[in-house]
Design an enzyme around this catalytic site. Structure first.
Site, PDB file in Angstrom:
ATOM      1  CB  CYS A  79      -0.972  -0.055   1.168  1.00  0.00           C
ATOM      2  SG  CYS A  79      -2.430   0.920   0.863  1.00  0.00           S
ATOM      3  NE  ARG A 105      -0.726   9.318  -2.134  1.00  0.00           N
ATOM      4  CZ  ARG A 105      -0.771  10.460  -1.437  1.00  0.00           C
ATOM      5  NH1 ARG A 105      -0.360  11.583  -1.968  1.00  0.00           N
ATOM      6  NH2 ARG A 105      -1.249  10.456  -0.205  1.00  0.00           N
ATOM      7  CB  ILE A 133      -7.070   0.823   4.001  1.00  0.00           C
ATOM      8  CG1 ILE A 133      -7.512  -0.458   4.717  1.00  0.00           C
ATOM      9  CG2 ILE A 133      -7.502   2.062   4.797  1.00  0.00           C
ATOM     10  CD1 ILE A 133      -6.783  -0.715   6.027  1.00  0.00           C
ATOM     11  NE  ARG A 134      -7.900   8.052   2.056  1.00  0.00           N
ATOM     12  CZ  ARG A 134      -6.800   8.814   2.157  1.00  0.00           C
ATOM     13  NH1 ARG A 134      -5.919   8.586   3.088  1.00  0.00           N
ATOM     14  NH2 ARG A 134      -6.615   9.783   1.311  1.00  0.00           N
ATOM     15  CG  HIS A 169      -3.116  -2.792   4.536  1.00  0.00           C
ATOM     16  ND1 HIS A 169      -2.216  -2.238   5.401  1.00  0.00           N
ATOM     17  CD2 HIS A 169      -3.647  -1.753   3.846  1.00  0.00           C
ATOM     18  CE1 HIS A 169      -2.200  -0.927   5.254  1.00  0.00           C
ATOM     19  NE2 HIS A 169      -3.067  -0.609   4.320  1.00  0.00           N
ATOM     20  CD  GLU A 171      -0.335  -5.161   6.674  1.00  0.00           C
ATOM     21  OE1 GLU A 171      -0.353  -5.664   5.535  1.00  0.00           O
ATOM     22  OE2 GLU A 171      -0.649  -3.977   6.894  1.00  0.00           O
TER      23      GLU A 171
HETATM   24  N1  GLN Z   1      -3.703   6.447   0.778  1.00  0.00           N
HETATM   25  C1  GLN Z   1      -2.442   6.191   1.389  1.00  0.00           C
HETATM   26  C2  GLN Z   1      -1.328   7.003   0.728  1.00  0.00           C
HETATM   27  O1  GLN Z   1      -1.549   7.641  -0.234  1.00  0.00           O
HETATM   28  C3  GLN Z   1      -2.096   4.719   1.352  1.00  0.00           C
HETATM   29  C4  GLN Z   1      -3.082   3.949   2.179  1.00  0.00           C
HETATM   30  C5  GLN Z   1      -2.548   2.737   2.852  1.00  0.00           C
HETATM   31  O2  GLN Z   1      -1.337   2.507   2.965  1.00  0.00           O
HETATM   32  N2  GLN Z   1      -3.463   1.962   3.373  1.00  0.00           N
HETATM   33  O3  GLN Z   1      -0.223   6.956   1.185  1.00  0.00           O
END
Ligand code: GLN
Length: 187
Positions: A79, A105, A133-134, A169, A171
């Site tokens: 991520c 991103r 997650i995002r 993720h 983990e």
């Molecule tokens: N949105 C985050 C970023 O731009 C990354 C999100 C994440 O690591 N879960 O760094």
């Protein structure tokens, strides 16, 4: 015993440390330059890449980590960690710039800020849970980069020689097969 560092400035650090220990590795929290000595591999965890970049600069870790990547130390970026490794970021300046991929991103809309899917990854296994997650994704990859998984047409797991990067993720679940793949076949 393999000695794997986990960049420990911000983000999902503890979960990687636990999973690595469960896989029989020695996990080392990397907070300063000295912590990089004698590692067999390094995990760059998820979190917030802009925050991590600031902390990398403040702790003088950006250049040493870049050098280790260029010298062939196996690294796994998850991520935000993938964002840190990418050679090119859409609409942003790159950070470590060591992996031959172009990354966007926050690729998934606000309504689906976070979600979990099960992935079939031919080289690794079936129905592997992945938490997004995002999350970023890889727009394009260089010619020597192996695409290991895609989800809804987006590249989400790829390997550039000794560098492994994923959008999600691994983990944050109890399934350690992706981390195991990194440790067993790359480190
Ligand atoms: N949105 C985050 C970023 O731009 C990354 C999100 C994440 O690591 N879960 O760094």
């Amino acid at each position: 015993m393999k000695r794997i560092g986990v960049l420990a400035l911000q983000g999902a650090i503890r979960e990687h440390v636990h999973m690595l220990e469960n896989l029989g590795c020695e996990a080392v929290e990397v907070k300063q330059k000295q912590d990089l000595i004698k590692l067999d591999g390094l995990v760059l965890p998820g979190g917030e890449s802009t925050t991590m970049r600031k902390l990398l600069d403040r702790s003088d870790l950006l250049e040493p980590i870049r050098e280790l990547a260029q010298r062939g130390l196996p690294m796994f970026g998850t991520c935000a960690g993938l964002i840190l490794m990418a050679n090119t970021l859409v609409n942003d300046e790159p950070h470590l710039a060591v992996m031959d991929v172009t990354v966007t991103r926050n690729s998934y809309g606000r309504q689906v800020d976070s979600f979990e899917v099960k992935l079939d990854i031919p080289k690794i296994g079936k129905a592997i849970p992945a938490v997004f997650i995002r999350a970023p994704h890889m727009e394009t990859v260089g010619k020597d980069v192996e695409i290991l998984a895609e989800h809804e047409g987006k590249i989400i797991l790829a390997r550039d020689g000794h560098l492994l990067g994923c959008s999600f993720h691994p983990e944050l679940t109890s399934d350690s097969r992706i981390l195991k793949y990194f440790v067993a076949s790359m480190v």
